[in-house]
Design a protein around this motif. Structure first.
Motif, mmCIF file in Angstrom:
data_model
loop_
_atom_site.group_PDB
_atom_site.id
_atom_site.type_symbol
_atom_site.label_atom_id
_atom_site.label_comp_id
_atom_site.label_asym_id
_atom_site.label_seq_id
_atom_site.Cartn_x
_atom_site.Cartn_y
_atom_site.Cartn_z
ATOM 1 N N SER A 127 0.793 -1.228 0.000
ATOM 2 C CA SER A 127 0.000 0.000 0.000
ATOM 3 C C SER A 127 0.826 1.278 0.000
ATOM 4 C CB SER A 127 -0.936 0.010 1.205
ATOM 5 O OG SER A 127 -0.203 -0.111 2.421
ATOM 6 N N ASP A 128 2.126 1.194 0.303
ATOM 7 C CA ASP A 128 2.971 2.390 0.231
ATOM 8 C C ASP A 128 3.803 2.423 -1.048
ATOM 9 O OD1 ASP A 128 4.449 0.227 1.070
ATOM 10 O OD2 ASP A 128 5.534 1.286 2.651
ATOM 11 N N ASP A 129 3.562 1.501 -1.960
ATOM 12 C CA ASP A 129 4.266 1.464 -3.239
ATOM 13 C C ASP A 129 3.308 1.845 -4.364
ATOM 14 O OD1 ASP A 129 6.426 0.539 -1.751
ATOM 15 O OD2 ASP A 129 5.942 -1.558 -2.126
ATOM 16 N N TRP A 130 3.794 1.837 -5.594
ATOM 17 C CA TRP A 130 2.942 2.171 -6.733
ATOM 18 C C TRP A 130 3.542 1.611 -8.011
ATOM 19 C CZ3 TRP A 130 6.255 5.389 -4.212
ATOM 20 C CH2 TRP A 130 7.193 6.079 -4.972
ATOM 21 N N LEU A 131 2.754 1.597 -9.088
ATOM 22 C CA LEU A 131 3.206 1.139 -10.393
ATOM 23 C C LEU A 131 3.337 2.318 -11.344
ATOM 24 C CD1 LEU A 131 1.090 -2.101 -10.993
ATOM 25 C CD2 LEU A 131 3.230 -1.824 -9.724
ATOM 26 N N ASN A 132 4.332 2.242 -12.232
ATOM 27 C CA ASN A 132 4.522 3.268 -13.239
ATOM 28 C C ASN A 132 3.610 2.982 -14.434
ATOM 29 O OD1 ASN A 132 6.055 4.074 -15.935
ATOM 30 N ND2 ASN A 132 6.654 5.522 -14.341
ATOM 31 N N GLU A 133 2.767 3.937 -14.780
ATOM 32 C CA GLU A 133 1.754 3.720 -15.815
ATOM 33 C C GLU A 133 2.376 3.377 -17.163
ATOM 34 O OE1 GLU A 133 -1.948 6.138 -17.997
ATOM 35 O OE2 GLU A 133 -0.569 7.184 -16.621
ATOM 36 N N ASP A 134 3.371 4.143 -17.597
ATOM 37 C CA ASP A 134 3.961 3.930 -18.924
ATOM 38 C C ASP A 134 4.661 2.584 -19.011
ATOM 39 O OD1 ASP A 134 3.043 6.404 -19.737
ATOM 40 O OD2 ASP A 134 4.921 7.439 -19.272
ATOM 41 N N ALA A 135 5.359 2.202 -17.950
ATOM 42 C CA ALA A 135 6.070 0.923 -17.953
ATOM 43 C C ALA A 135 5.091 -0.243 -17.914
ATOM 44 C CB ALA A 135 7.032 0.858 -16.770
ATOM 45 N N MET A 136 3.979 -0.066 -17.239
ATOM 46 C CA MET A 136 3.018 -1.151 -17.079
ATOM 47 C C MET A 136 2.196 -1.391 -18.339
ATOM 48 S SD MET A 136 2.167 -3.428 -14.856
ATOM 49 C CE MET A 136 0.850 -4.628 -14.622
ATOM 50 N N ALA A 137 2.055 -0.385 -19.206
ATOM 51 C CA ALA A 137 1.181 -0.510 -20.377
ATOM 52 C C ALA A 137 1.553 -1.683 -21.288
ATOM 53 C CB ALA A 137 1.159 0.801 -21.158
ATOM 54 N N PRO A 138 2.819 -1.859 -21.693
ATOM 55 C CA PRO A 138 3.155 -3.024 -22.537
ATOM 56 C C PRO A 138 2.952 -4.349 -21.815
ATOM 57 C CG PRO A 138 4.902 -1.361 -22.615
ATOM 58 C CD PRO A 138 3.987 -0.982 -21.491
ATOM 59 N N VAL A 139 3.150 -4.362 -20.505
ATOM 60 C CA VAL A 139 2.928 -5.584 -19.736
ATOM 61 C C VAL A 139 1.447 -5.946 -19.760
ATOM 62 C CG1 VAL A 139 3.152 -6.672 -17.464
ATOM 63 C CG2 VAL A 139 4.917 -5.075 -18.272
ATOM 64 N N MET A 140 0.590 -4.950 -19.580
ATOM 65 C CA MET A 140 -0.853 -5.205 -19.637
ATOM 66 C C MET A 140 -1.266 -5.718 -21.009
ATOM 67 S SD MET A 140 -2.365 -4.808 -16.717
ATOM 68 C CE MET A 140 -3.985 -5.040 -17.460
ATOM 69 N N ASP A 141 -0.681 -5.169 -22.063
ATOM 70 C CA ASP A 141 -1.000 -5.658 -23.417
ATOM 71 C C ASP A 141 -0.658 -7.137 -23.540
ATOM 72 O OD1 ASP A 141 -1.915 -3.170 -24.192
ATOM 73 O OD2 ASP A 141 -0.038 -2.588 -25.176
ATOM 74 N N TYR A 142 0.489 -7.522 -22.991
ATOM 75 C CA TYR A 142 0.903 -8.925 -23.057
ATOM 76 C C TYR A 142 -0.040 -9.815 -22.241
ATOM 77 C CZ TYR A 142 3.811 -13.104 -22.786
ATOM 78 O OH TYR A 142 4.270 -14.396 -22.856
ATOM 79 N N LEU A 143 -0.406 -9.364 -21.054
ATOM 80 C CA LEU A 143 -1.311 -10.155 -20.215
ATOM 81 C C LEU A 143 -2.665 -10.329 -20.896
ATOM 82 C CD1 LEU A 143 -0.575 -8.699 -16.651
ATOM 83 C CD2 LEU A 143 0.539 -10.615 -17.817
ATOM 84 N N ARG A 144 -3.119 -9.299 -21.576
ATOM 85 C CA ARG A 144 -4.392 -9.414 -22.301
ATOM 86 C C ARG A 144 -4.289 -10.451 -23.420
ATOM 87 N NH1 ARG A 144 -4.076 -3.419 -21.708
ATOM 88 N NH2 ARG A 144 -5.511 -2.929 -19.980
ATOM 89 N N GLU A 145 -3.149 -10.500 -24.093
ATOM 90 C CA GLU A 145 -2.957 -11.492 -25.140
ATOM 91 C C GLU A 145 -3.063 -12.914 -24.589
ATOM 92 O OE1 GLU A 145 0.829 -10.768 -26.869
ATOM 93 O OE2 GLU A 145 0.303 -8.767 -27.621
ATOM 94 N N GLN A 146 -2.648 -13.111 -23.349
ATOM 95 C CA GLN A 146 -2.658 -14.446 -22.752
ATOM 96 C C GLN A 146 -4.075 -14.977 -22.550
ATOM 97 O OE1 GLN A 146 0.476 -15.835 -22.601
ATOM 98 N NE2 GLN A 146 0.723 -13.840 -23.586
#
Length: 352
Positions: free
Chosen positions: A103-122
């Protein structure tokens, strides 16, 4: 133990990824974390686990669920520690993939975008990738310093791989909870349960599923931002000295849960897992020798005996690890040398 789940009319559909946010008295900073997760898209679920907080965490969490009922779910439960919160999140997760974000951390939106695209492909594959690995960043906001922890030396970046394709981890390199995204069903199928009321269970979370992983995909992207420096954080030196018995408990649980080398027939996987075990033993040795009591010397000896009894082959390999040799040099001079090496590592990598 019963958990009160408030879904606020949430529609139960399979999501691309379940983000689990363990919270204990996190009201002051949890909004930054949750906001960063919601930027990942509409096909996610965020499961906030209020682990018996005594501040305003419950109200903040319920506010998010009321505002975004199709995305955010809240679990209110008695305090059981980080592992208990992850267990509750896993029980409730419906996403194809599973990621813990403190809860004290966060994700970088730009870095996460290609990862999300890959997860969606799965979602269209009959055999989705079991493990997705990304970089994480130690963020020392109060010092305005950042240290990127990557795996460029270990994983190819252009394709799905198996353990056989793995490169060589360096001496101080291991998979951290913040670097991994597991396929949810894999974790459910192996019955992963983390100890309650215990710190450092992130090592178990990463370590135990590895022999069941058949496919891996690495993204050389700085996705996870790991806040370092909050008062009372479990990676602080003084806190680790107080909690070294819990580190010993986790190390024993790692030895018990995966029987090496039998459970890791791939040589490269065994090499990695023995390296991770060596680092755990190294930390045990350094902090026990920092405390410098006869009782601590006996605890270290008992740990070695425990490892030798359960896996003589792993024992022999860990004993030969350079960091283990350096942190177990006999005499007080040897102890000081090991502690000095640890302090140099702290300065190099900014990990606490």
């Amino acid at each position: 133990m019963s958990h009160a789940i408030r879904d606020h009319g949430r529609i139960s559909t399979v999501k691309t990824i379940s983000f689990i946010v363990p919270c204990y008295n996190s009201a002051e900073y949890m909004n930054t974390c949750i906001s960063s997760l919601l930027l990942c898209g509409d096909d996610i679920e965020v499961i906030i686990v209020d682990d018996g907080s005594t501040d305003d965490t419950a109200r903040v969490a319920d506010g998010w669920a009321a505002e975004m009922p199709e995305t955010v779910q809240v679990i209110h439960k008695p305090n059981g520690g980080h592992g208990s919160a992850v267990n509750a999140g896993l029980d409730a997760a419906h996403g194809l993939y599973f990621k813990v974000v403190d809860s004290d951390d966060w994700l970088n939106e730009d870095a996460m975008a290609p990862v999300m695209d890959y997860l969606r492909e799965q979602r269209t594959r009959t055999a989705p990738t079991d493990l997705v690995v990304t970089n994480y960043v130690y963020e020392k906001i109060h010092e305005d310093t950042r240290t990127v922890m990557d795996h460029r030396n270990t994983y190819p970046t252009d394709r799905e791989i198996t353990w056989h394709d793995l490169g060589r981890f360096n001496m101080v390199q291991y998979l951290h909870m913040h670097a991994v995204i597991y396929r949810t069903q894999l974790l459910k199928d192996i019955g992963l349960r983390l100890p309650e009321n215990c710190f450092y269970v992130d090592n178990l979370y990463v370590y135990i599923p590895l022999p069941h992983v058949k496919s891996i995909r690495y993204f050389d992207l700085d996705v996870y931002r790991y806040y370092i420096g909050r008062e009372g954080q479990s990676v602080g030196v003084d806190i680790m000295l107080e909690r070294i018995d819990q580190h010993l408990r986790v190390t024993r649980k790692m030895i018990d849960s995966v029987h090496l080398p039998d459970d890791a027939p791939d040589a490269k996987l065994f090499r990695y897992m023995s390296n991770h075990m060596a680092l755990m033993i190294c930390v045990c040795a350094i902090f026990l020798r920092m405390r410098n009591t006869p009782e601590d010397d006996q605890k270290l000896a008992d740990m070695w005996d425990y490892l030798h009894f359960h896996s003589p082959q792993l024992f022999r390999r860990v004993k030969r690890h350079p960091l283990v040799i350096g942190s177990n040099i006999p005499t007080r001079l040897g102890a000081r040398a090991g502690i000095t090496g640890y302090n140099i590592g702290r300065k190099m990598f900014n990990f606490n």
